[in-house]
Design an enzyme around this catalytic site. Structure first.
Site, mmCIF file in Angstrom:
data_model
loop_
_atom_site.group_PDB
_atom_site.id
_atom_site.type_symbol
_atom_site.label_atom_id
_atom_site.label_comp_id
_atom_site.label_asym_id
_atom_site.label_seq_id
_atom_site.Cartn_x
_atom_site.Cartn_y
_atom_site.Cartn_z
ATOM 1 N N ASN A 1 17.650 70.133 -3.680
ATOM 2 C CA ASN A 1 17.421 70.420 -5.058
ATOM 3 C C ASN A 1 18.254 71.282 -5.615
ATOM 4 O O ASN A 1 17.836 72.621 -5.487
ATOM 5 C CB ASN A 1 15.819 70.552 -5.567
ATOM 6 C CG ASN A 1 15.825 70.597 -6.997
ATOM 7 O OD1 ASN A 1 16.831 70.267 -7.774
ATOM 8 N ND2 ASN A 1 14.567 70.307 -7.586
ATOM 9 N N ARG B 1 17.781 65.343 -4.857
ATOM 10 C CA ARG B 1 17.297 65.442 -6.357
ATOM 11 C C ARG B 1 18.549 65.231 -7.367
ATOM 12 O O ARG B 1 19.415 66.169 -7.237
ATOM 13 C CB ARG B 1 16.397 66.480 -6.548
ATOM 14 C CG ARG B 1 15.763 66.231 -8.263
ATOM 15 C CD ARG B 1 15.024 67.363 -8.548
ATOM 16 N NE ARG B 1 14.736 66.861 -9.972
ATOM 17 C CZ ARG B 1 14.403 67.920 -10.789
ATOM 18 N NH1 ARG B 1 14.495 69.236 -10.431
ATOM 19 N NH2 ARG B 1 13.997 67.762 -12.076
ATOM 20 N N HIS C 1 11.086 63.482 -14.784
ATOM 21 C CA HIS C 1 9.857 64.045 -13.817
ATOM 22 C C HIS C 1 9.768 62.485 -13.142
ATOM 23 O O HIS C 1 8.396 62.320 -12.603
ATOM 24 C CB HIS C 1 8.635 64.231 -14.601
ATOM 25 C CG HIS C 1 8.724 65.607 -15.135
ATOM 26 N ND1 HIS C 1 7.955 65.860 -16.283
ATOM 27 C CD2 HIS C 1 9.226 66.781 -14.635
ATOM 28 C CE1 HIS C 1 8.171 67.277 -16.601
ATOM 29 N NE2 HIS C 1 8.807 67.887 -15.707
ATOM 30 N N ARG D 1 9.908 74.745 -24.073
ATOM 31 C CA ARG D 1 10.694 73.723 -24.962
ATOM 32 C C ARG D 1 9.598 73.325 -25.993
ATOM 33 O O ARG D 1 8.229 73.068 -25.776
ATOM 34 C CB ARG D 1 10.629 72.547 -24.020
ATOM 35 C CG ARG D 1 11.962 72.572 -23.271
ATOM 36 C CD ARG D 1 12.395 71.477 -22.433
ATOM 37 N NE ARG D 1 12.183 71.989 -20.926
ATOM 38 C CZ ARG D 1 12.136 71.246 -19.829
ATOM 39 N NH1 ARG D 1 12.213 69.892 -19.931
ATOM 40 N NH2 ARG D 1 12.036 71.856 -18.720
ATOM 41 N N GLU E 1 7.136 66.379 -5.154
ATOM 42 C CA GLU E 1 8.477 65.651 -5.294
ATOM 43 C C GLU E 1 9.334 65.592 -3.989
ATOM 44 O O GLU E 1 9.868 64.504 -3.925
ATOM 45 C CB GLU E 1 8.861 66.308 -6.452
ATOM 46 C CG GLU E 1 8.088 66.028 -7.755
ATOM 47 C CD GLU E 1 8.386 67.000 -8.950
ATOM 48 O OE1 GLU E 1 8.211 68.096 -8.992
ATOM 49 O OE2 GLU E 1 9.431 66.743 -9.704
#
Ligand code: ADP
Length: 402
Positions: A7, A87, A176, A238, A383
């Site tokens: 990733n 990823r 996600h 955020r 993940e």
């Protein structure tokens, strides 16, 4: 066969090596941070229960990858690898599922770098570098957006004139996806083990980034993040949902540039912005105990918006079978789970306080009360494991086909 998962972010490189036949825990994993800065790179290396830390002179992604390969060679890991899974944040409309890397795939990925300017270029560089250092290994790309390719048009379109979709592909993509996809698979397994219905799920991924996903028969049918990962819940830094009129006002009245508004909404808002203290929930829970009102407000807003989002996802589903909490906050914070479920009494959802307190560990992950009409689960997201799994599936399918 071992699979290396990469990733590659703008200033970091996360990696994990899995052996599929043994367990879903990585054999080795780690994080290289501060890539491209003027300070030495910090490297955390985990092998089972053992942790090591290294520092190397500041450098760019290429040298960081070379350091990794060098260590893999020294430890005899390289020879065990059968493939690499990457990823990739934004696959746009071109990639509706994971793919093996080919020259044509690389060319299409390169055309879509602008879809996620903060993430895609670094993800792409990771693929190019891995191809150089592992030229003989098949490489797969797994997209954060792909799980949401099954959204119906009324869920993925914004109510803008059609040309903004046709000419500029402005639509909800959702993110996600690897986490929600893992949660869909794992929750189904858990529910089916107990002979419970697993048709309609809401997955609530709460970490620094937060999103919800409505899952019907294992497929995403709606999600809270949109064209970018900014839409939806209140997150660490955020803002989540905000009247777009606020952005117009900021531009017109405060003469803020697009870049400044982006900084504000992505990096200075959310838990950090409201509390004025931190984006870390643990810190805010401490501050709340000390009576710090802005921290209490940030926590309250986070919980309220997350619960609202669960309600939105339920609109896309038949009666709910299970609500699933995951991510750093979802997995570890009984206090936040209790607040969120507290707002969902209108649906009859309720927690068992003891099971919630122990994250469901003594009850197979279940934390709902006996009276709750739907189950409530805590599931640890993996993940990287899902990326490894998809990589194995693609390589096996290719081998069968050849
Ligand atoms: P990322 O989205 O960066 O992967 P994580 O999924 O690791 O983030 O989640 C980070 C968040 O999880 C932080 O807000 C952190 O405070 C929160 N968190 C982690 N452990 C706990 C805990 N025990 N109690 C409350 N919050 C926690």
């Amino acid at each position: 066969m071992n699979i290396l998962v990469i990733n590659c972010g703008s200033s970091s490189l996360k990696f994990a090596v899995f052996n599929f036949h043994d367990s879903s825990q990585p054999l080795w994993s780690g994080l290289i941070e501060r890539i491209g800065s003027q300070t030495p790179l910090r490297i955390a290396w985990t092998s089972g229960a053992q942790r090591e830390h290294f520092e190397i002179a500041h450098c760019r992604h290429r040298q960081a990858m070379e350091w990794l390969v060098d260590r893999f060679d020294k430890l005899g890991i390289t020879a065990t690898l059968g493939g690499v899974g990457h990823r990739f944040v934004h696959g746009g409309e071109n990639f509706r599922q994971s793919v093996l890397v080919t020259p044509a795939v690389l060319a299409t990925l390169e055309q879509g770098l602008g879809l996620a300017p903060l993430h895609n270029p670094a993800n792409f560089e990771g693929i190019e570098l891995a191809q150089k250092v592992f030229p003989h290994l098949p490489q797969a790309v797994v997209f954060d957006t792909a799980f949401h390719a099954t959204l119906p048009e009324h869920a993925y379109r914004y109510a803008l004139p059609e040309k903004y979709y046709d000419e500029h592909q402005i639509r909800r993509y959702g993110f996600h996806g690897t986490s929600h996809s893992f949660i869909a698979r794992r929750s189904r397994q858990i529910l089916q083990e107990y002979r419970l219905k697993a048709q309609a799920l809401v997955s609530l991924h709460l970490g620094n980034g937060c999103s919800s996903c409505a899952i019907l028969d294992g497929r995403s049918v709606d999600t809270s993040m949109g064209f970018t990962p900014l839409e939806g819940l209140v997150m660490g830094t955020r803002a989540g949902d905000i009247d777009p009129g606020v952005c117009i006002y900021l531009a017109e009245k405060l003469q803020m540039t697009a870049q400044e508004i982006s900084e504000l909404l992505n990096k200075q808002s959310g838990l950090l912005g409201v509390s004025g203290v931190s984006n870390d929930l643990r810190t805010l829970l401490e501050k709340e105990k000390e009576g710090h009102a802005p921290s209490a407000l940030a926590i309250g807003m986070f919980a309220y918006k997350a619960a609202q989002s669960v309600g939105k996802m339920m609109v896309a589903l038949p009666p709910l079978d299970a609500l699933v909490f995951t991510g750093g906050i979802g997995e570890n914070s009984p206090a936040m789970r209790a607040r969120i479920v507290g707002h969902l009494q209108c649906f009859g959802l309720a927690l068992d306080p003891d099971a919630n307190h122990t994250h469901g560990t003594r009850a197979g992950g279940f934390i709902q009360s006996a009276a709750s009409p739907a189950k409530i689960l805590v599931v640890s997201t993996q993940e990287e494991w899902l990326i490894a799994q998809e990589t194995v599936e693609l390589i096996s399918a290719r081998n069968l086909g050849s």
